[in-house]
Write a protein that holds these residues in place. Structure first.
Motif, PDB file in Angstrom:
ATOM      1  N   ASP A  98       0.807  -1.221   0.000  1.00  0.00           N
ATOM      2  CA  ASP A  98       0.000   0.000   0.000  1.00  0.00           C
ATOM      3  C   ASP A  98       0.843   1.275   0.000  1.00  0.00           C
ATOM      4  N   ILE A  99       2.132   1.144   0.191  1.00  0.00           N
ATOM      5  CA  ILE A  99       2.980   2.320   0.367  1.00  0.00           C
ATOM      6  C   ILE A  99       3.058   3.175  -0.889  1.00  0.00           C
ATOM      7  N   TRP A 133      10.665   3.733  -0.996  1.00  0.00           N
ATOM      8  CA  TRP A 133      10.363   3.832  -2.435  1.00  0.00           C
ATOM      9  C   TRP A 133      10.891   5.181  -2.931  1.00  0.00           C
ATOM     10  N   ASN A 134      11.464   5.152  -4.111  1.00  0.00           N
ATOM     11  CA  ASN A 134      12.036   6.383  -4.679  1.00  0.00           C
ATOM     12  C   ASN A 134      13.026   7.049  -3.725  1.00  0.00           C
ATOM     13  N   SER A 135      13.834   6.219  -3.081  1.00  0.00           N
ATOM     14  CA  SER A 135      14.906   6.687  -2.192  1.00  0.00           C
ATOM     15  C   SER A 135      14.407   7.410  -0.947  1.00  0.00           C
ATOM     16  N   LYS A 136      13.154   7.202  -0.581  1.00  0.00           N
ATOM     17  CA  LYS A 136      12.620   7.806   0.632  1.00  0.00           C
ATOM     18  C   LYS A 136      11.972   6.732   1.514  1.00  0.00           C
ATOM     19  N   THR A 137      11.993   6.998   2.818  1.00  0.00           N
ATOM     20  CA  THR A 137      11.406   6.070   3.785  1.00  0.00           C
ATOM     21  C   THR A 137      10.003   6.541   4.128  1.00  0.00           C
ATOM     22  N   TRP A 138       9.005   5.712   3.779  1.00  0.00           N
ATOM     23  CA  TRP A 138       7.608   6.129   3.948  1.00  0.00           C
ATOM     24  C   TRP A 138       6.939   5.495   5.169  1.00  0.00           C
ATOM     25  N   ALA A 139       7.609   4.563   5.789  1.00  0.00           N
ATOM     26  CA  ALA A 139       7.081   3.929   7.007  1.00  0.00           C
ATOM     27  C   ALA A 139       8.259   3.379   7.791  1.00  0.00           C
TER      28      ALA A 139
END
Length: 416
Positions: A98-99, A133-139
């Motif tokens: 879901d991220i 995702w895309n070099s970023k931490t979303w969780a």
């Protein structure tokens, strides 16, 4: 990601080492978190989270946290609708699949700064990859599991087999003996390609996408080899094909659960092992390493905590997430819910004499499922259909994987 059994008590929770995670001066406001039943027994989930929220408030008196236990059913639709109406939670429990959807629609805060350099060293690479995702931490990873191999020793004994298979070749070697006694060696569900087929791809040394994520490589020799392995099992009637995932059948009601299959390798994580212990009798369940072709690899789901861009206080929300995913609190959540810690320093939550303890030792072998914008469509709409065509005898393994790669690349090119 379902619930397990209660191995720890919320009442016995100790906060050793957590007092310096945040200070009252750093954040203030209210935080509402949505989480789903991870224990799933009575009100145990609510008791667990209420205690953690109360302990957090003692150390952060300017922040008030409320936790809502939401149902798993229709969770994605309910959350999306709530966020669209600006009535969503400030923090919620999120799975990797879901991220990307939420990140690309700017619903998630980048949580990279929440992790220290030590945190990044401590987390298993697969857990961080599954929440980035895309070099970023979303969780921030909160818990994880392992889909490894396990044998029904009673079935092997009935077939006169005392050497359990650990490699693809060994699986093929014992399959005729099991068939002769009326048993299958494995069950395979083509409607759930991620859980049921990805491990074979990784064990063969393959992957689904190129390193830059711009090309699907399901037609690689490794991926074709993985498809050929399962195709041969089905063709020789060594493996039974099931659609349990599509129809929502519990593992205990599948051929595997009914003791018609000698071993399982997919879609039965730590909570599934507990169910099979009850169905087979615990002394008939033997946990083993993930199968090996080129290497021994498994998959495992990661559950994390995400912060909404609509959060009433982003600082307070991040402080709460940092607290919950701190080593001591995180370990308490993991053990209370019968999951594993995504931190290497916490490997050892369960005695190795137990099934969960044995599974826990295989965490370093887990490979993250691809965090690609098209991964879900490739898995559900393309790869599953090609698996079904192979099992029906309509295509060879190579034809199916060539078609899967071609369709996936057309999809990706058309949406680029």
């Amino acid at each position: 990601m379902g619930g397990g059994i209660v191995l720890g008590s919320a009442a016995s929770y100790a906060l050793a080492g957590c007092g310096t995670q945040n200070s009252a001066a750093e954040a203030e406001g209210t935080v509402e978190m949505w989480v789903y039943p991870l224990i799933g027994v009575g009100n145990a989930d609510q008791v667990l989270w209420n205690k953690i929220a109360a302990d957090f408030h003692k150390k952060n008196p300017k922040v008030q946290v409320t936790v809502q236990i939401q149902p798993w059913d229709n969770r994605v639709e309910k959350l999306t609708a709530a966020l669209a109406a600006h009535r969503g939670p400030d923090v919620w429990y999120i799975n990797p699949e879901d991220i990307i959807n939420h990140a690309q629609h700017h619903r998630l805060e980048d949580l990279g700064a929440v992790l220290t350099a030590q945190d990044r060293k401590d987390y298993y690479a697969s857990s961080l990859e599954s929440t980035s995702w895309n070099s970023k931490t979303w969780a921030i990873p909160l818990l994880t599991d392992v889909n490894s191999t396990f044998w029904n020793t009673a079935v092997f004994k009935e077939a006169g087999i005392d050497s359990y298979p650990k490699t693809w070749k060994e699986v093929m070697a014992v399959a005729p003996k099991l068939k002769a006694k009326g048993y299958y060696v494995l069950q395979i569900d083509p409607t759930d390609a991620e859980d049921e087929f990805y491990p074979y791809i990784f064990q063969a040394g393959g992957t689904l996408f190129s390193p830059d994520g711009k090309k699907c490589v399901l037609n690689s020799s490794a991926c074709v080899s993985a498809m050929q392995f399962v195709a041969d099992l089905v063709k020789q009637k060594y493996a039974v094909v099931t659609t349990a995932s599509q129809t929502g059948v519990p593992v205990t009601e599948t051929p595997l659960g009914r003791q018609q299959v000698a071993m399982g390798v997919n879609n039965v994580d730590n909570s599934g092992i507990v169910q099979l212990e009850q169905a087979w009798k615990a002394n008939n369940v033997r946990v083993a390493p993930p199968l090996t072709d080129k290497s021994s690899k498994a998959i495992g789901t990661v559950g994390g905590l995400a912060v909404s861009t609509q959060a009433k206080s982003v600082a307070a929300a991040k402080a709460w997430v940092k607290y919950v995913t701190s080593p001591t609190v995180q370990a308490h959540v993991d053990k209370s819910t019968s999951y594993f810690s995504p931190r290497k320093s916490q490997n050892g939550l369960y005695p190795q004499s137990t099934q969960l303890g044995q599974l826990e030792t295989f965490l370093p072998r887990v490979v993250a499922t691809p965090m690609n914008l098209y991964a879900r469509q490739v898995s559900d709409d393309i790869l599953s259909a090609q698996m079904e065509a192979v099992f029906a005898g309509e295509k060879s393994a190579k034809e199916a994987m060539d078609a899967a790669a071609s369709q996936a690349n057309s999809l990706m090119a058309g949406n680029s």
